[in-house]
Design a protein around this motif. Structure first.
Motif, PDB file in Angstrom:
ATOM      1  N   ILE A 178       2.660   6.499  -7.145  1.00  0.00           N
ATOM      2  CA  ILE A 178       1.720   7.423  -7.800  1.00  0.00           C
ATOM      3  C   ILE A 178       2.116   8.869  -7.532  1.00  0.00           C
ATOM      4  O   ILE A 178       2.085   9.718  -8.425  1.00  0.00           O
ATOM      5  CB  ILE A 178       0.281   7.129  -7.335  1.00  0.00           C
ATOM      6  N   ASP A 179       2.527   9.161  -6.310  1.00  0.00           N
ATOM      7  CA  ASP A 179       2.970  10.523  -5.985  1.00  0.00           C
ATOM      8  C   ASP A 179       4.171  10.922  -6.840  1.00  0.00           C
ATOM      9  O   ASP A 179       4.245  12.049  -7.346  1.00  0.00           O
ATOM     10  CB  ASP A 179       3.334  10.629  -4.505  1.00  0.00           C
ATOM     11  N   THR A 194       0.838  -1.209   0.000  1.00  0.00           N
ATOM     12  CA  THR A 194       0.000   0.000   0.000  1.00  0.00           C
ATOM     13  C   THR A 194       0.870   1.256   0.000  1.00  0.00           C
ATOM     14  O   THR A 194       0.616   2.207  -0.761  1.00  0.00           O
ATOM     15  CB  THR A 194      -0.919   0.006   1.231  1.00  0.00           C
ATOM     16  N   ARG A 195       1.892   1.247   0.820  1.00  0.00           N
ATOM     17  CA  ARG A 195       2.803   2.397   0.893  1.00  0.00           C
ATOM     18  C   ARG A 195       3.553   2.589  -0.421  1.00  0.00           C
ATOM     19  O   ARG A 195       3.734   3.723  -0.899  1.00  0.00           O
ATOM     20  CB  ARG A 195       3.779   2.182   2.057  1.00  0.00           C
ATOM     21  N   PHE A 196       3.940   1.482  -1.023  1.00  0.00           N
ATOM     22  CA  PHE A 196       4.658   1.537  -2.290  1.00  0.00           C
ATOM     23  C   PHE A 196       3.781   2.129  -3.393  1.00  0.00           C
ATOM     24  O   PHE A 196       4.226   3.008  -4.148  1.00  0.00           O
ATOM     25  CB  PHE A 196       5.118   0.129  -2.672  1.00  0.00           C
ATOM     26  N   ILE A 197       2.554   1.654  -3.493  1.00  0.00           N
ATOM     27  CA  ILE A 197       1.654   2.163  -4.533  1.00  0.00           C
ATOM     28  C   ILE A 197       1.432   3.657  -4.365  1.00  0.00           C
ATOM     29  O   ILE A 197       1.486   4.428  -5.330  1.00  0.00           O
ATOM     30  CB  ILE A 197       0.303   1.410  -4.503  1.00  0.00           C
ATOM     31  N   LEU A 253      -1.013   8.163 -18.265  1.00  0.00           N
ATOM     32  CA  LEU A 253      -1.323   8.576 -16.902  1.00  0.00           C
ATOM     33  C   LEU A 253      -0.078   8.461 -16.030  1.00  0.00           C
ATOM     34  O   LEU A 253       0.114   9.245 -15.104  1.00  0.00           O
ATOM     35  CB  LEU A 253      -2.454   7.720 -16.340  1.00  0.00           C
ATOM     36  N   CYS A 254       0.740   7.457 -16.303  1.00  0.00           N
ATOM     37  CA  CYS A 254       2.055   7.294 -15.680  1.00  0.00           C
ATOM     38  C   CYS A 254       3.043   7.008 -16.803  1.00  0.00           C
ATOM     39  O   CYS A 254       2.831   6.087 -17.602  1.00  0.00           O
ATOM     40  CB  CYS A 254       2.074   6.142 -14.683  1.00  0.00           C
ATOM     41  N   ASP A 255       4.101   7.787 -16.861  1.00  0.00           N
ATOM     42  CA  ASP A 255       5.078   7.619 -17.937  1.00  0.00           C
ATOM     43  C   ASP A 255       5.751   6.252 -17.886  1.00  0.00           C
ATOM     44  O   ASP A 255       5.992   5.699 -16.798  1.00  0.00           O
ATOM     45  CB  ASP A 255       6.173   8.681 -17.817  1.00  0.00           C
ATOM     46  N   PRO A 256       6.106   5.703 -19.069  1.00  0.00           N
ATOM     47  CA  PRO A 256       6.949   4.502 -19.094  1.00  0.00           C
ATOM     48  C   PRO A 256       8.345   4.816 -18.559  1.00  0.00           C
ATOM     49  O   PRO A 256       8.758   5.979 -18.488  1.00  0.00           O
ATOM     50  CB  PRO A 256       6.985   4.139 -20.584  1.00  0.00           C
ATOM     51  N   MET A 257       9.092   3.762 -18.219  1.00  0.00           N
ATOM     52  CA  MET A 257      10.430   3.911 -17.636  1.00  0.00           C
ATOM     53  C   MET A 257      11.439   3.108 -18.463  1.00  0.00           C
ATOM     54  O   MET A 257      12.018   2.124 -17.994  1.00  0.00           O
ATOM     55  CB  MET A 257      10.402   3.455 -16.176  1.00  0.00           C
TER      56      MET A 257
END
Length: 413
Positions: free
Chosen positions: A96-97, A89-92, A154-158
């Motif tokens: 996202i932040d 949960t903390r990781f997710i 929504l979230c960039d690729p890495m």
């Protein structure tokens, strides 16, 4: 594992000691989320063909395994580190932040989206990036959502993740958990943070942190080279700040490491000289492959502990040629092997495809890209044993075998 000290999970005191354990990342769907419009934003010059890039990377991994190296994968360790629900949960939330998602509604939608995956699939998806259509049911009602509706992710690729050298670096029995120069790559370090804090292999090992990702100055692993058990070289470069090097020195000298000297190499700020290891790598006890333009004279800062100074460091500035500074600190005559044989055209071409970026798996034994044939032939003429890997697609990311690997354990010399 035979030849390893069971009391330590990390041990890297040279660039050339026999490699026992290494961390890789197999290129994934993040590479296929590169588009021409995103190349500059995501720090690429070209778009690799994933199928062939994976084949080349698998050849690389098999080459290491066939020479007795334990190969670990970043994506596997990251997934295994998230078995505890509170940790997950903390990781997710942190992921996202750090993906700079500003809409609270979108944060909630992404949180639910990630929770629907298994740990492994979730990590793979985070690395790959989240396209807008993957949250088809999400209603974009906020001003933020509507203003940013043009952007495909929504979230960039890495896509830089297969260069595992940069987000953290093993030094001795500890690591620098790096704060990287760009927002695009700084997100990569979150995986190492959770691995070292929560993975069963590492969490109880009390791994020393020589640098932490919450620092505001940048440091990247490609600029960190271990010349001996007492001497560390770090590049002041396009990606690493001088202030970061001072922070590393203070930790190393104050936390009872064996390192006595840090050499800060001031290298040109350019794409071709992005990191110290793009122009300079160690291939044997007394041999280095280099880009001819790094020979000097260079500005090198010799940093040692000095408790009489206000900051506890003695910094000695020198203008010196590379050969002399290496011989001084290694205590032996050295040979510099020029990328492309020093020929202006060959050197420029093979530097572009990381001819100076080699990975030593033992003294005098190095992994190289096949395409750098001029430099490779020269290395063989100096008695270096080569493990040649295909590189037509991997090299498009502008990193060589050293860039693609993070040694976790080497035998001491």
């Amino acid at each position: 594992m035979e030849g390893k000290d069971k009391s330590s999970v990390l041990n890297v005191t040279s660039e050339i000691g026999k490699l026992k354990t290494v961390l890789l990342h197999r290129p994934g769907a993040e590479v296929e989320n590169l588009t021409p419009e995103l190349l500059e934003r995501l720090l690429f010059d070209d778009i690799p063909y994933l199928k062939v890039a994976r084949e080349e990377h698998d050849f690389f991994a098999d080459t290491l395994r066939n020479n007795g190296v334990e190969v670990l994968y970043l994506e596997k360790l990251a997934a295994e580190a998230l078995e505890n629900k509170e940790v997950k949960t903390r990781f997710i939330s942190q992921f996202i932040d750090e993906a700079t998602v500003e809409s609270e509604d979108l944060k909630a939608a992404l949180t639910n989206y990630f929770y629907d995956f298994s740990n492994q699939d979730m990590v793979d998806k985070m690395m790959a990036g989240v396209r807008k259509e993957e949250l088809a049911k999400y209603q974009r009602n906020s001003l933020y959502d509507q203003v940013n509706d043009f952007y495909p992710f929504l979230c960039d690729p890495m896509p830089n993740l297969y260069f595992t050298r940069d987000p953290f670096a093993t030094i001795g029995n500890g690591i620098t958990l790096n704060h990287m120069r760009t927002e695009t790559r700084n997100r990569e370090t979150i995986f190492a943070k959770y691995i070292f804090e929560n993975h069963p292999r590492f969490k109880d090992a009390n791994v020393p942190l020589w640098f932490n990702r919450n620092e505001t100055t940048s440091l990247e692993g490609g600029d960190e080279l271990i010349l001996s058990k007492e001497v560390l070289a770090i590049g002041i470069s396009q990606r690493t700040d001088s202030a970061s090097i001072e922070k590393v020195c203070k930790k190393l000298f104050n936390m009872n490491s064996d390192f006595k000297t840090v050499l800060a190499f001031h290298i040109p700020t350019s794409r071709a000289f992005m990191h110290l290891d793009t122009v300079f790598t160690m291939v044997d006890y007394d041999k280095f492959t280099i880009h001819p333009e790094i020979e000097g004279p260079l500005t090198v800062y010799e940093i040692t502990r000095d408790d009489s100074k206000p900051n506890g460091l003695n910094v000695k500035k020198q203008s010196i040629i590379l050969e002399d500074i290496l011989e001084k600190h290694l205590g032996r005559k050295v040979t510099l092997i020029r990328c492309g044989g020093g020929d202006r055209v060959h050197a420029a071409r093979e530097q572009w495809s990381d001819g100076s970026n080699t990975l030593a798996i033992a003294p005098g034994e190095v992994v190289v890209y096949s395409r750098n044939h001029v430099t490779n032939k020269l290395l063989e003429s100096y008695g270096i044993k080569l493990y040649v890997i295909p590189s037509s697609e991997l090299s498009r990311g502008r990193g060589g075998p050293r860039c693609m690997s993070m040694p976790l354990y080497r035998e001491n010399l």
